[in-house]
Design a protein around this motif. Structure first.
Motif, PDB file in Angstrom:
ATOM      1  N   SER A  62      -7.910  -1.360  10.418  1.00  0.00           N
ATOM      2  CA  SER A  62      -8.826  -1.779   9.364  1.00  0.00           C
ATOM      3  C   SER A  62      -9.589  -3.024   9.804  1.00  0.00           C
ATOM      4  CB  SER A  62      -8.050  -2.069   8.085  1.00  0.00           C
ATOM      5  OG  SER A  62      -7.187  -3.175   8.284  1.00  0.00           O
ATOM      6  N   THR A  63     -10.519  -3.463   8.973  1.00  0.00           N
ATOM      7  CA  THR A  63     -11.293  -4.670   9.284  1.00  0.00           C
ATOM      8  C   THR A  63     -10.881  -5.855   8.413  1.00  0.00           C
ATOM      9  OG1 THR A  63     -13.036  -3.937   7.775  1.00  0.00           O
ATOM     10  CG2 THR A  63     -13.299  -3.389  10.114  1.00  0.00           C
ATOM     11  N   SER A  64      -9.726  -5.749   7.760  1.00  0.00           N
ATOM     12  CA  SER A  64      -9.239  -6.846   6.928  1.00  0.00           C
ATOM     13  C   SER A  64      -7.760  -6.649   6.659  1.00  0.00           C
ATOM     14  CB  SER A  64     -10.011  -6.918   5.600  1.00  0.00           C
ATOM     15  OG  SER A  64      -9.779  -5.744   4.838  1.00  0.00           O
ATOM     16  N   VAL A  65      -7.139  -7.658   6.084  1.00  0.00           N
ATOM     17  CA  VAL A  65      -5.758  -7.539   5.605  1.00  0.00           C
ATOM     18  C   VAL A  65      -5.818  -6.942   4.206  1.00  0.00           C
ATOM     19  CG1 VAL A  65      -3.635  -8.757   5.031  1.00  0.00           C
ATOM     20  CG2 VAL A  65      -5.037  -9.548   6.949  1.00  0.00           C
ATOM     21  N   LYS A  66      -5.285  -5.759   4.039  1.00  0.00           N
ATOM     22  CA  LYS A  66      -5.361  -5.071   2.751  1.00  0.00           C
ATOM     23  C   LYS A  66      -4.113  -5.360   1.922  1.00  0.00           C
ATOM     24  CE  LYS A  66      -8.310  -1.278   4.355  1.00  0.00           C
ATOM     25  NZ  LYS A  66      -9.466  -1.694   3.574  1.00  0.00           N
ATOM     26  N   THR A  67      -4.330  -5.601   0.638  1.00  0.00           N
ATOM     27  CA  THR A  67      -3.217  -5.871  -0.266  1.00  0.00           C
ATOM     28  C   THR A  67      -3.308  -5.033  -1.535  1.00  0.00           C
ATOM     29  OG1 THR A  67      -4.427  -7.740  -1.235  1.00  0.00           O
ATOM     30  CG2 THR A  67      -2.927  -8.233   0.572  1.00  0.00           C
ATOM     31  N   ASP A  68      -4.121  -3.974  -1.517  1.00  0.00           N
ATOM     32  CA  ASP A  68      -4.244  -3.140  -2.712  1.00  0.00           C
ATOM     33  C   ASP A  68      -3.013  -2.260  -2.871  1.00  0.00           C
ATOM     34  OD1 ASP A  68      -5.048  -0.262  -1.517  1.00  0.00           O
ATOM     35  OD2 ASP A  68      -6.030  -1.848  -0.358  1.00  0.00           O
ATOM     36  N   ALA A  69      -2.950  -1.573  -4.013  1.00  0.00           N
ATOM     37  CA  ALA A  69      -1.751  -0.804  -4.340  1.00  0.00           C
ATOM     38  C   ALA A  69      -1.493   0.328  -3.366  1.00  0.00           C
ATOM     39  CB  ALA A  69      -1.879  -0.247  -5.762  1.00  0.00           C
ATOM     40  N   LYS A  70      -2.545   0.865  -2.786  1.00  0.00           N
ATOM     41  CA  LYS A  70      -2.375   2.024  -1.909  1.00  0.00           C
ATOM     42  C   LYS A  70      -2.140   1.627  -0.460  1.00  0.00           C
ATOM     43  CE  LYS A  70      -4.100   6.734  -1.753  1.00  0.00           C
ATOM     44  NZ  LYS A  70      -5.127   7.664  -2.251  1.00  0.00           N
ATOM     45  N   HIS A  71      -2.692   0.506  -0.021  1.00  0.00           N
ATOM     46  CA  HIS A  71      -2.549   0.065   1.366  1.00  0.00           C
ATOM     47  C   HIS A  71      -2.199  -1.421   1.361  1.00  0.00           C
ATOM     48  CE1 HIS A  71      -5.578   3.382   1.431  1.00  0.00           C
ATOM     49  NE2 HIS A  71      -4.801   3.820   2.388  1.00  0.00           N
ATOM     50  N   LYS A  75       3.257  -5.786   2.622  1.00  0.00           N
ATOM     51  CA  LYS A  75       4.534  -5.094   2.400  1.00  0.00           C
ATOM     52  C   LYS A  75       4.952  -4.309   3.633  1.00  0.00           C
ATOM     53  CE  LYS A  75       5.977  -3.942  -1.454  1.00  0.00           C
ATOM     54  NZ  LYS A  75       6.705  -4.153  -2.698  1.00  0.00           N
ATOM     55  N   ASP A  76       3.987  -3.716   4.330  1.00  0.00           N
ATOM     56  CA  ASP A  76       4.311  -3.005   5.577  1.00  0.00           C
ATOM     57  C   ASP A  76       5.023  -3.931   6.549  1.00  0.00           C
ATOM     58  OD1 ASP A  76       3.107  -0.754   4.625  1.00  0.00           O
ATOM     59  OD2 ASP A  76       1.351  -0.851   5.918  1.00  0.00           O
ATOM     60  N   ALA A  77       4.414  -5.100   6.774  1.00  0.00           N
ATOM     61  CA  ALA A  77       4.980  -6.056   7.722  1.00  0.00           C
ATOM     62  C   ALA A  77       6.294  -6.627   7.206  1.00  0.00           C
ATOM     63  CB  ALA A  77       3.977  -7.180   7.982  1.00  0.00           C
ATOM     64  N   VAL A 154       3.361   9.486 -11.417  1.00  0.00           N
ATOM     65  CA  VAL A 154       2.919   9.987 -12.722  1.00  0.00           C
ATOM     66  C   VAL A 154       2.519   8.841 -13.642  1.00  0.00           C
ATOM     67  CG1 VAL A 154       4.247  12.130 -12.621  1.00  0.00           C
ATOM     68  CG2 VAL A 154       5.302  10.058 -13.569  1.00  0.00           C
ATOM     69  N   GLU A 155       2.935   7.631 -13.308  1.00  0.00           N
ATOM     70  CA  GLU A 155       2.580   6.466 -14.116  1.00  0.00           C
ATOM     71  C   GLU A 155       1.245   5.858 -13.691  1.00  0.00           C
ATOM     72  OE1 GLU A 155       5.789   3.833 -13.423  1.00  0.00           O
ATOM     73  OE2 GLU A 155       7.336   5.241 -14.097  1.00  0.00           O
ATOM     74  N   LYS A 156       0.678   6.354 -12.592  1.00  0.00           N
ATOM     75  CA  LYS A 156      -0.482   5.715 -11.984  1.00  0.00           C
ATOM     76  C   LYS A 156      -1.746   6.554 -12.156  1.00  0.00           C
ATOM     77  CE  LYS A 156       2.604   3.904  -8.394  1.00  0.00           C
ATOM     78  NZ  LYS A 156       2.924   3.916  -6.942  1.00  0.00           N
ATOM     79  N   THR A 157      -2.868   5.908 -11.904  1.00  0.00           N
ATOM     80  CA  THR A 157      -4.134   6.624 -11.930  1.00  0.00           C
ATOM     81  C   THR A 157      -4.243   7.541 -10.727  1.00  0.00           C
ATOM     82  OG1 THR A 157      -5.234   4.823 -10.758  1.00  0.00           O
ATOM     83  CG2 THR A 157      -5.283   4.756 -13.161  1.00  0.00           C
ATOM     84  N   ARG A 158      -5.134   8.504 -10.808  1.00  0.00           N
ATOM     85  CA  ARG A 158      -5.214   9.539  -9.779  1.00  0.00           C
ATOM     86  C   ARG A 158      -5.483   8.968  -8.380  1.00  0.00           C
ATOM     87  NH1 ARG A 158      -8.586  15.111 -10.625  1.00  0.00           N
ATOM     88  NH2 ARG A 158      -7.959  16.161  -8.713  1.00  0.00           N
ATOM     89  N   ALA A 159      -6.293   7.919  -8.307  1.00  0.00           N
ATOM     90  CA  ALA A 159      -6.617   7.340  -7.006  1.00  0.00           C
ATOM     91  C   ALA A 159      -5.395   6.763  -6.304  1.00  0.00           C
ATOM     92  CB  ALA A 159      -7.678   6.255  -7.166  1.00  0.00           C
ATOM     93  N   ASN A 160      -4.337   6.498  -7.072  1.00  0.00           N
ATOM     94  CA  ASN A 160      -3.136   5.899  -6.509  1.00  0.00           C
ATOM     95  C   ASN A 160      -1.983   6.887  -6.372  1.00  0.00           C
ATOM     96  OD1 ASN A 160      -4.021   3.100  -6.217  1.00  0.00           O
ATOM     97  ND2 ASN A 160      -4.182   3.124  -8.445  1.00  0.00           N
ATOM     98  N   HIS A 161      -2.276   8.174  -6.489  1.00  0.00           N
ATOM     99  CA  HIS A 161      -1.235   9.184  -6.302  1.00  0.00           C
ATOM    100  C   HIS A 161      -0.897   9.344  -4.821  1.00  0.00           C
ATOM    101  CE1 HIS A 161      -1.959  11.461 -10.363  1.00  0.00           C
ATOM    102  NE2 HIS A 161      -1.510  10.227 -10.514  1.00  0.00           N
TER     103      HIS A 161
END
Length: 435
Positions: A62-71, A75-77, A154-161
């Motif tokens: 990626s071109t940045s440090v991502k901290t969104d719910a999907k990426h 947490k990975d590190a 099932v608790e999340k919006t579709r984009a976060n499935h």
């Protein structure tokens, strides 16, 4: 997914080059850590530093440090740090290696300029307690009698499935409440508390936006919800000849060409169906078969697209962005490209509010709309069936043996042609609708 994996390994090769050029740094790659209770991590890079400390490097394309719910790269590190430390290896510093989005290739790749080494040690330390609890909960679950029906998506919006949503949640129908546009998690929670998953069970008095309610009404009434007037107005404002237009582009994590940057698209192909006022339809196209910037593509576009007529696209913001970026690359062509953008209209817009069908399943992509309004036409007979596959096929064509090039090229041409012909068929469908 295959493209992401391939590009991740490619970025990792340049990280290795960077460390090799540093000379005396003690860096190992792909170190593995296991614990007796079932944790496993393979660390991208591990450095033994001169002061006896150890640094962990997580490499991303990626071109940045991502901290969104999907990426969430933090947490990975963090998982890798916890796993390594539970296996007996203390980690003192954590770095996230990503690409510099402002890097512009000029000759051979310069790893030091293309890579960014972000120190995320403090951010990782902040989430160690919560991540440790999640890890322990996961281990406990795996050690128990597992009930694999359902997942927290099932608790999340579709984009976060998750990618396995349909497998773990077979009771969720298609379409479902997750198909409703911009439905927030709190509304999902309210509907689930009422045991509502399908659109047929959504109560009439449940608070929804106008765009959400119209999808529910379409499903419950078993027919599309159509507003003829905005469709008629949109079509009446089109100027002949109509140019149904679509770019195919290429992008890569590591820039392929000089004057390009990480993940920046550039057109390599276009398809153009031209519809005259008398109903005559003809097709033009171009495919670049060499690794080069789109100068020849632009020359052909100027031959194929006249000074008058509407350009009809699907999801026009993408086409317009490509034209603007080409104008920056080739300033002498800016007037031509800006004029194309000024003349461009977006056929997709009509299917957001003026023609709504629950069978679109919450999407207005051309493939979703086409299979409902023009079911006689689809992409199933094509070797290339989506934009990501087209991108990979174009790169494969560049590296292919001479006897394979024409076959790949024809597959690419047929795919792009299908996109613009699909727009023509949808246009005819709409014209019949208002006649």
């Amino acid at each position: 997914m295959q493209k992401l994996l391939r590009e991740g390994y490619e970025v990792e090769r340049y990280v290795k080059q960077f460390f090799d050029s540093a000379g005396d740094r003690n860096v190992s790659f792909q170190a593995e850590f296991r614990t007796d209770d079932g944790l496993y991590a393979r660390v991208d890079a591990l450095e033994s530093m001169g002061n006896g400390a150890t640094a962990l490097y997580e490499i991303k394309s990626s071109t940045s440090v991502k901290t969104d719910a999907k990426h969430n790269h933090i947490k990975d590190a963090c998982f890798q740090k916890i796993c390594a430390e539970r296996a007996g290896q203390h980690i003192d510093r954590v770095f996230l290696v990503h690409l510099n989005g402002d890097y512009v290739r000029n000759g051979a790749i310069e790893p030091g300029a293309m890579l960014v080494f972000a120190d995320i040690t403090e951010a990782v330390e902040e989430v160690v307690p919560s991540t440790s609890k999640e890890i322990d909960a996961a281990l406990a679950f795996l050690a128990s009698e597992q009930n694999m029906s359902g997942c927290s998506c099932v608790e999340k919006t579709r984009a976060n499935h998750c990618d396995a949503f349909a497998i773990f949640n077979p009771e969720v129908p298609t379409p479902s409440i997750y198909s409703l546009p911009r439905l927030r998690a709190n509304k999902i929670d309210d509907l689930r508390s009422m045991n509502v998953l399908g659109l047929d069970d959504v109560p009439d008095d449940f608070p929804l936006s106008e765009n959400q309610r119209i999808v529910v009404d379409s499903f419950q009434e078993g027919e599309p919800k159509v507003s003829v007037q905005p469709i008629r107005q949109f079509l009446s404002e089109l100027i002949f000849p109509l140019y149904f237009f679509d770019y195919e582009t290429f992008s890569s994590a590591v820039p392929l060409l000089d004057r390009t940057s990480p993940h920046k698209h550039f057109p390599v192909q276009y398809s153009l169906h031209i519809l005259d006022a008398d109903g005559l339809l003809h097709h033009k196209e171009y495919l670049e078969r060499e690794a080069r910037l789109p100068d020849r593509l632009l020359d052909r576009m100027k031959e194929d697209i006249g000074p008058e007529g509407s350009l009809v696209s699907w999801h026009a913001s993408f086409e317009k962005t490509q034209s603007r970026q080409m104008a920056a690359l080739f300033p002498d062509e800016a007037d031509f490209l800006n004029d194309l953008n000024d003349r461009m209209v977006d056929l997709e817009d009509l299917f957001k509010t003026a023609y709504v069908d629950a069978r679109f399943d919450g999407s207005t992509s051309i493939k979703k709309v086409l299979q409902v309004v023009c079911p006689h036409l689809d992409y199933s007979d094509l070797d290339v069936q989506d934009g990501a596959s087209a991108m990979e096929s174009w790169k494969r064509m560049l590296d292919a043996a001479p006897e394979e090039v024409d076959g790949i090229a024809q597959s690419l041409l047929r795919y792009c042609e299908r996109d613009t012909f699909a727009m023509v068929e949808i246009y005819h469908f709409l014209m019949e609708l208002i006649s």
